[in-house]
Each structure stands twice: as C-alpha cells, then as structure tokens.
Design an enzyme around this catalytic site. Structure first.
Site, PDB file in Angstrom:
ATOM      1  CG  MET A 172      14.422 -35.581  21.836  1.00 11.74           C
ATOM      2  SD  MET A 172      13.629 -35.430  23.449  1.00 11.74           S
ATOM      3  CE  MET A 172      12.731 -33.881  23.263  1.00 11.74           C
ATOM      4  CG  HIS A 173      17.408 -31.298  22.424  1.00 16.66           C
ATOM      5  ND1 HIS A 173      16.176 -30.839  22.832  1.00 16.66           N
ATOM      6  CD2 HIS A 173      17.810 -32.178  23.377  1.00 16.66           C
ATOM      7  CE1 HIS A 173      15.854 -31.417  23.990  1.00 16.66           C
ATOM      8  NE2 HIS A 173      16.827 -32.241  24.332  1.00 16.66           N
ATOM      9  CG  ASP A 189      15.945 -39.687  22.357  1.00 20.49           C
ATOM     10  OD1 ASP A 189      15.359 -38.785  22.999  1.00 20.49           O
ATOM     11  OD2 ASP A 189      17.180 -39.724  22.233  1.00 20.49           O
TER      12      ASP A 189
END
Length: 492
Positions: free
Chosen positions: A78-79, A237
C-alpha cells in the site's frame, strides 16, 4: 476455470493460480531490487514490477490450459507513489510505504492544517508512509516532475493499468493515500486542494471485487491468455490478506507477521479512533476495518537471522527455545521507525537487558517477543474502545513458526487460529478474481466455502501471567529512549 492472484510485495511479486474449488494449482515468485538512495528512503522501479509480473504470469499458467483462465486480481503493498506523464512514462522511482522522508510534510498536514481536519477529511492522520505527503514532497523537492504528473496511482494499480488500460483503484488501497474520504468512498475535494492535484489525475474508484476491464489485446498475446480475461480491482495487501484468511465478519481479527506487521479488525460500520492511532480503512468486502501497522515485523527476524547471525535456517535457530515467558532480554523492533502507536520515524531498534549470561537463543526469542509486544500495542488500542478480541487468525511468514504462534497466543492472551491456506494476499486476490467473475455471489460466500481453521494454539495461563509483567516493562522502554532516538536522528 482458473483465477490468478497477484501479491505485489516489497521484495517480490508472488503469483498464485487457483481453481474454482479454491485449490492452488501453482505459485510463482519473482524478485526485484529495492533501493535506498538515502537513510530512511525506500524506492522501487514500477517497470521492474511489470516485467517480473509478466514473467511470472507466463510461468504460472504453464501448468494448465491458459484458455481456462477467467480472471486476475491483486493484493499489493500500500501507499506507494507511482506517477506517470502524458505518454504513460514513469516519472520517477516509486516512493514506498516504508519510506520516511516526508516528516516535514506530515508535520505541515497534522500541525498547520490540523490533525482533526485531516482526520475529518480522510478518517486518518498524516503519516510518512502515506501517499499524499509523498506528493507534497515531490511538489516541493522535484517541482519539474510534479508539473508533469498526468496520472497518480498505487503499486498494484499500476499493474492493473498495464494489463487493462484502465486507470483504476479500489476502496481499500485508496483508503491509505490520505486523499480518500473513507466514510463516503470518494476522493476528498479538500485534500486534493491541499495537495494541489486534480481529480482527473486520480483513479476511478471500484469496490475490490468489481471488474475494471479485460486484458488489452497486445498484453493478452504477450502473456498467452485470452483477451476475455477479466481484470478485477483487487485490494491493498492487508485487506486482500484478510479476505484470504476469512477475516470478514464484524469483530474478527487477523495478525500478519509479514515484512511489516499488522493487526486487522473487520467492522460492519465506519468508525474512527479519535486519536488516529489505528487506521480506519474500507474493507475489500464492501465494509470497513481498523488497522494497526508496524514497519519491521518478520523483517526484524530476517535482519537478525540473515545479517547478524548469518543463517537462513530459521527453524534451527528456534529449535533450542523451549521455555517462553521468562526472557530478560527485550527488543524494540523499530528498524525503520514506527507507525502504530508511536507514529515516529525517528524510532530505532535496540536490545535492552543484555547481561553476561545472555545467550543467542535469548536474543532470537527477544526478537519474536518484541515484534509481538509491538503488535499487542495496536490490539490494546482496539480493546480500549470496546472491541472484544479473544482469538486471531495468524498469517505471514512468521506465522509458519509454531514457536512464534505460541508467543503470539500468550503475549496477546488470545487463541491463535491457523487456517488451511497461508498464502494471505495472493489467495485473497484470487478469491476476489473469482467473485468478480461470478464464481461466488459475494466475498463472504467465497470465504465460507474455501477457508477453514485447521489448528488452534491456546494460551497457557502461567505464561500469560509472566508476559503481562514483561509487557509492562516493554511499554516503559520506548518513552525512556525517545530523546535518544531524536538525538541519533539529528546527527545522521
């Protein structure tokens, strides 16, 4: 029919092939480099993800008739910030979730704009790992690149875009960008204005199980797959991993002992932790979840084993450890700073309590205990606002260790369930692909039919009591060392 789950991780992409009965037919893993240009920075090249994913898919489907592949979906780190220009060229290496360069940008958002406002807009506070602070960093430090941005996306969404040509994201992954109104599942106009981006630069939003398109003809030909293969949005995830463990009903909890560590709690309704110590994100089943995240979980164990001891035989190192709950050595697992609950990029890892009688096994156990204590910090936040958690589902590489699961059960005082499939995000992604293709009516139906508990590790009351005392000591160490961590960071 067959369904592909793509788990785009930090060190490798792991691809899983599942049939309609949930049986895994093949798993392929392809590694790619991770770059650290400066202390605290972490980057990867999206082109590496794409090339290795294509290689992996071709190898993955070689064991079946590719004509029977129906869908593909994703669980991804992520991110991370991926930015493209008008010609779809990647403008710079992706800045990853574990990159700590954006503290000044986070301070601006949390202190000058105000944490309460940011939380009202996005249900979360600004953290160095999130995407919006990365955009502000690029805007300030690489203005010529910022001016060329045509598309902003997350790591797994780059793969979906390359496969389908659709600029898409899902609600769970978008929740971690700090640009998303989690409650209403739409882009936040206020945050777009603060960061200086337009909605046209952001992706179309889908639920995780929704179809975004089909394979582009040239991509299908290159992969040897039918053009009719559906591309399903997928999930971050952690949400994909929760699907893969069946952590869907209100109050269910999973603990991930992966590269990073998470405490994931499913909820039916949107809610926010007032202190923003826990993340409030959308879930992959159309509902919501709380998430506590630590940055160095199983990666702490990998660092200890690979780089310090110098071994790959993790099981052999743990074999001599039979007694738990009496260790006098403590380990702070903050090798890359920390998120929940400290939100401090300056935090560092350390051992405390070493003496002349400290043995190698004590330090090995301390690493597992320290990670688990840190994860309990997140669990205690959830418990503090009324969420009753008495059992968890353990996933990730660390969960394959019987010793670590025993430590987890006793430090957290919960029953630890192990399930029939330990593939987490990859398996969850394949389930999302199957749901998107109509194999199951819902994510819940798929999980109920495919996932079952095969083993439960229960608490040992005497050991729980010992760990209660040691957990109190662990919690006292970090506050005492914060000034030291800040001094170290100031002199790096």
């Amino acid at each position: 029919m067959y369904y592909i789950g793509v788990d785009l991780g930090t060190s490798s992409v792991k691809l899983l092939l599942m049939d309609e009965k949930g049986e895994i037919k093949n798993i392929v893993s392809k590694e790619y480099p991770l770059y650290f240009p400066k202390t605290g920075w972490s980057e990867q090249k999206p082109e590496d993800w794409w090339s290795r994913t294509k290689e992996g898919i071709r190898e993955l489907v070689s064991v079946v008739d590719p004509a029977n592949v129906a869908g593909i979906s994703f669980g991804g780190q992520m991110h991370g910030l991926v930015i493209l220009d008008k010609e779809d060229n990647v403008l710079r290496p992706a800045i990853l979730w574990n990159d700590g360069r954006t503290q000044a940008e986070c301070d601006y958002l949390n202190k000058e704009i105000g944490r309460e406002k940011i939380s009202a807009y996005t249900a979360n506070m600004a953290l160095t790992g999130f995407t919006a602070p990365k955009l502000l960093w690029v805007k300030k430090n690489e203005p010529e690149i910022f001016a060329k941005i045509e598309k902003i996306m997350l790591p797994k969404d780059y793969l979906a875009y390359k496969l389908s040509g659709v600029h898409c994201t899902d609600v769970s992954d978008a929740s971690g960008m700090l640009l998303f109104d989690v409650k209403n599942k739409r882009w936040s106009k206020e945050m777009m204005e603060i960061v200086g981006v337009k909605e046209s630069q952001l992706a179309k939003i889908f639920e995780s199980y929704e179809v975004v398109g089909t394979l582009l003809p040239d991509v299908a030909a290159e992969l040897g797959l039918p053009e009719t293969v559906k591309v399903i949005a997928g999930a971050g995830d952690n949400a994909a991993g929760a699907v893969g463990t069946g952590t869907l009903e209100h109050g269910m909890c999973s603990v991930s002992l992966g590269t990073s560590g998470t405490v994931f709690i499913a909820t039916d309704e949107f809610a926010v932790d007032d202190a923003n110590a826990m993340h409030s994100f959308a879930h992959a089943n159309g509902k919501y979840h709380f998430l506590g995240c630590m940055l160095s979980a199983a990666s702490s164990n990998k660092w200890w084993m690979d780089d310090i001891i110098g071994t790959k035989d993790y099981a052999a190192e743990q074999k001599g450890i039979t007694e738990i709950g009496k260790n006098h050595v403590y380990y702070l697992p903050y090798l890359m700073g920390e998120r929940t609950p400290h939100n401090n990029p300056n935090a560092r890892g350390c051992f405390v309590g070493l003496s002349m009688d400290t043995k190698r096994e004590d330090m090995t156990l301390a690493v597992m205990e320290g990670v688990t204590y840190a994860l309990r910090d997140a669990l205690e936040i959830a418990r503090s606002f009324g969420v009753e958690i008495t059992r968890v589902r353990a996933i990730g590489g660390g969960a394959k260790s019987p010793l670590w699961c025993r430590v987890l059960a006793n430090i957290m005082n919960v029953k630890v369930d192990r399930i029939n499939c330990e593939e987490g995000p990859g398996y969850g992604a394949a389930i999302l692909a199957a749901v998107g293709c109509g194999e199951f009516a819902s994510v819940e139906e798929a999980a109920s039919k495919l996932i079952r508990v095969v083993d439960t590790i229960e608490q040992e009351p005497a050991v729980v009591a010992e760990y209660e005392k040691r957990y109190a000591i662990f919690r006292s160490i970090y506050p005492a060392l914060v000034p030291v961590f800040d001094e170290i960071a100031a002199n790096e």
